[in-house]
Every structure is written in C-alpha cells, then in structure tokens.
Design an enzyme around this catalytic site. Structure first.
Site, short mmCIF file in Angstrom:
data_model
loop_
_atom_site.label_atom_id
_atom_site.label_comp_id
_atom_site.label_asym_id
_atom_site.label_seq_id
_atom_site.Cartn_x
_atom_site.Cartn_y
_atom_site.Cartn_z
N ASN A 95 -53.60 28.21 111.20
CA ASN A 95 -54.03 27.99 109.81
C ASN A 95 -53.97 29.21 108.92
O ASN A 95 -53.82 29.08 107.70
CB ASN A 95 -55.48 27.44 109.87
CG ASN A 95 -56.15 27.46 108.51
OD1 ASN A 95 -55.91 26.60 107.67
ND2 ASN A 95 -56.99 28.47 108.28
N TYR A 174 -44.83 32.39 98.16
CA TYR A 174 -45.64 31.45 98.94
C TYR A 174 -44.80 30.24 99.33
O TYR A 174 -44.79 29.82 100.50
CB TYR A 174 -46.86 31.01 98.12
CG TYR A 174 -47.79 30.06 98.84
CD1 TYR A 174 -48.73 30.53 99.75
CD2 TYR A 174 -47.72 28.69 98.62
CE1 TYR A 174 -49.58 29.66 100.42
CE2 TYR A 174 -48.58 27.81 99.27
CZ TYR A 174 -49.50 28.30 100.17
OH TYR A 174 -50.35 27.44 100.83
#
Ligand SMILES: NC(=O)c1ccc[n+]([C@@H]2O[C@H](COP(=O)([O-])OP(=O)(O)OC[C@H]3O[C@@H](n4cnc5c(N)ncnc54)[C@H](O)[C@@H]3O)[C@@H](O)[C@H]2O)c1
Length: 272
Positions: A95, A174
């Site tokens: 994560n 990103y």
C-alpha cells in the site's frame, strides 16, 4: 456460509506497508478490529508508533516496524521477519505510496507552469517510481516467496483510478508511477493462481488522507473534489474497509487478478 466465516479474518497474519496513515491505516484497523494479527510497516516511525498504540488500546494484536519500501533488502527482511513472527503470512497489503504533487491544471482551470511536463524535475519522477512502482513490486516479490511455499495467501495492492484515465489535477509523475500497477498485479496473479495465492488491487478515487501533505483535508480543496464526484463526496479512509476485508477473507476466494474501483462513481464522470 455464515457472514462471520465468509468475511472472517480472525488470526490472519497480516502486513500493511504504509499502514500508519490513511488508506493503509484503515486496512490495518479493519483487520485488527476483526481479530487479525497485524504488522504495520511504515517509513514514518512516529506515526507508526501512534497507529500501533491506537489499535493495541482497542485490544488489537498489532506490532509496528519502521520500513522504507525503497530499500529492497529491508522490505525482504521485514516480510521474512513478519512471516517468522507469526509462523505464516496470510495477507499483505502492498500500500505505501506518495503523491507527485498537483497536476498541470489549477482548480481554477488555469495552467500551472511548474507542473508542465517539461518542468517536472527528474528527481521527482525517480522518487515516485522508487516508492510507488518498485516499492510495490518488491513487496509483492517478498510476499510471494512465503505464500507460494505455504500454498496460500492474499496480496492486495493499493492502485488508483489514475491507472485508467489521464489526470488534470494529479501530477504526471504519480500517474506514470501507478500506471504499471494493474499489469504488475495481474502478472503476479496469473503466476501465483496455481499456488492458491490471490493477488488483487483496490483502485481508489480521491480519498481524504495525509497524502500530498494532506491536501484534500483542506475544506476548500475537499469541497472542489466533492463537487466533481457523482456522489458529491470523495472517499474517507473508512470507505476502504469493506473492500479490504472482502479481498482478505474467504468472501473473495475465487477472485484473482481483479482491480476493484472504489471511487463513489468518479470514473463515471460528473453527474451534475
Ligand atoms: N488518498 C488518495 O486520494 C488516494 C487515491 C488513490 C490511491 N491512493 C494510494 O493509497 C496509498 C496510501 O496513500 P494514502 O492516501 O493513505 O496516503 P497517506 O499519506 O495518508 O499514507 C501513506 C503512508 O505511507 C507511508 N509511506 C510513504 N512513503 C513510504 C515509503 N517509502 N515506505 C514506507 N512507507 C511509506 C507514509 O508514511 C504514510 O503513513 C498510496 O499508494 C496512494 O497512492 C491514494
């Protein structure tokens, strides 16, 4: 099957990278509150200790470890230690991730010259690839070593809806760092399916967390993104918990290689 069995995670040996905050903490919390044994691994030792203490205070069997997922040897060591501590490794949430800053459009729809493709610093691109892409891959590799051998396990990757579409308010570093995660997850899923190891991804839309310096916690920013959503609200960390439990529990026993969108309809487009 009773719901307690179907969605049961009791005793499962669980590791959550980036588990001290936001989506990772919500996953750790959901697992711990339902009697899984949880290790929170996070680069921020202060928030990691706070997160562990918070869940322990509620009776959780939770431990913490400082880990920067860009350190491959450390990732392998932490995964190995976690498996040794519990005697097995059932669930790994890959994560940990970071923001690459805002996109080329400001929220007033003007262009931000600093965020134009040609002005994005090399170091930023490298950092995002190191954490968001390589960090997840190393975590999957390290988990696979144990899960393949024990012939069971769940690997749950935190992806993003930015793997599906181009972004205007989210920075390019990103988006590119996350773009490969769906195929990474699918590749691991097909290789490990014959070993009873399932690999899936959660693809959140915007969630209010500490990512990007907690940008979405600012009421004005949040309200802007709330209005873009057909549900008129962006995600809160607790919104991830049902999906996390589903993917960690027998309820998803025949699902592998799936990326499940959790975005309140954001990828559908604006409704009003
Ligand atoms: N919040 C959103 O809108 C959103 C949307 C889609 C996907 N995601 C993804 O969710 C994941 C979690 O992000 P979040 O929004 O909960 O952010 P967050 O900042 O609240 O939590 C991220 C956690 O990861 C840790 N971390 C950062 N870099 C690390 C590293 N190199 N090694 C280990 N730990 C590290 C941080 O210390 C923090 O505790 C990320 O992969 C992110 O890309 C977030």
């Amino acid at each position: 099957m009773k719901i307690e069995q179907l969605f049961g995670v009791k005793g499962l040996a669980t590791l959550v990278t980036g588990g001290a905050s936001g989506i990772g903490f919500a996953c750790a919390e959901a697992m711990s509150d339902n009697s899984a044994r949880v290790t929170i691994a996070d680069a921020n030792s202060e928030t990691m200790k706070e997160a562990v203490a918070k869940l322990q205070a509620r009776g959780g069997d939770v431990r913490g470890v400082e880990l920067n997922v860009t350190d491959r040897a450390a990732v392998r060591r932490v995964v190995d230690d976690t498996a040794a501590h519990y005697g097995r490794l059932d669930v790994v949430f890959a994560n940990a991730g970071i923001s690459g800053g805002p996109g080329f459009l400001n929220t007033d729809r003007t262009r931000n010259p600093d965020r134009m493709l040609e002005n994005i610093p090399d170091e930023l691109v490298d950092r995002l690839i190191e954490v968001n892409y390589k960090g997840i891959f190393t975590t999957i590799q390290a988990a696979a070593r144990h899960m393949r051998a024990q012939r069971s396990g769940r690997i749950i990757v935190t992806s993003t809806i930015s793997t599906f579409h181009a972004e205007i308010f989210v920075g390019a570093p990103y988006v590119i760092s996350k773009a490969g995660l769906m195929q990474m997850m699918r590749q691991a899923a097909i290789e490990l399916a014959g070993y009873n190891v399932q690999v899936n991804a959660m693809a959140p839309g915007p969630f209010v967390t500490n990512i990007g310096g907690g940008r979405l916690q600012d009421p004005a920013a949040r309200s802007f993104f709330d209005k873009l959503s057909p549900s008129h609200r962006i995600g809160r960390p607790e919104d991830i918990q049902g999906l996390a439990l589903f993917l960690a529990s027998p309820a998803s026993s025949h699902i592998t290689g799936a990326q499940i969108v959790i975005d309140g309809g954001a990828t559908l487009g604006m409704a009003d």
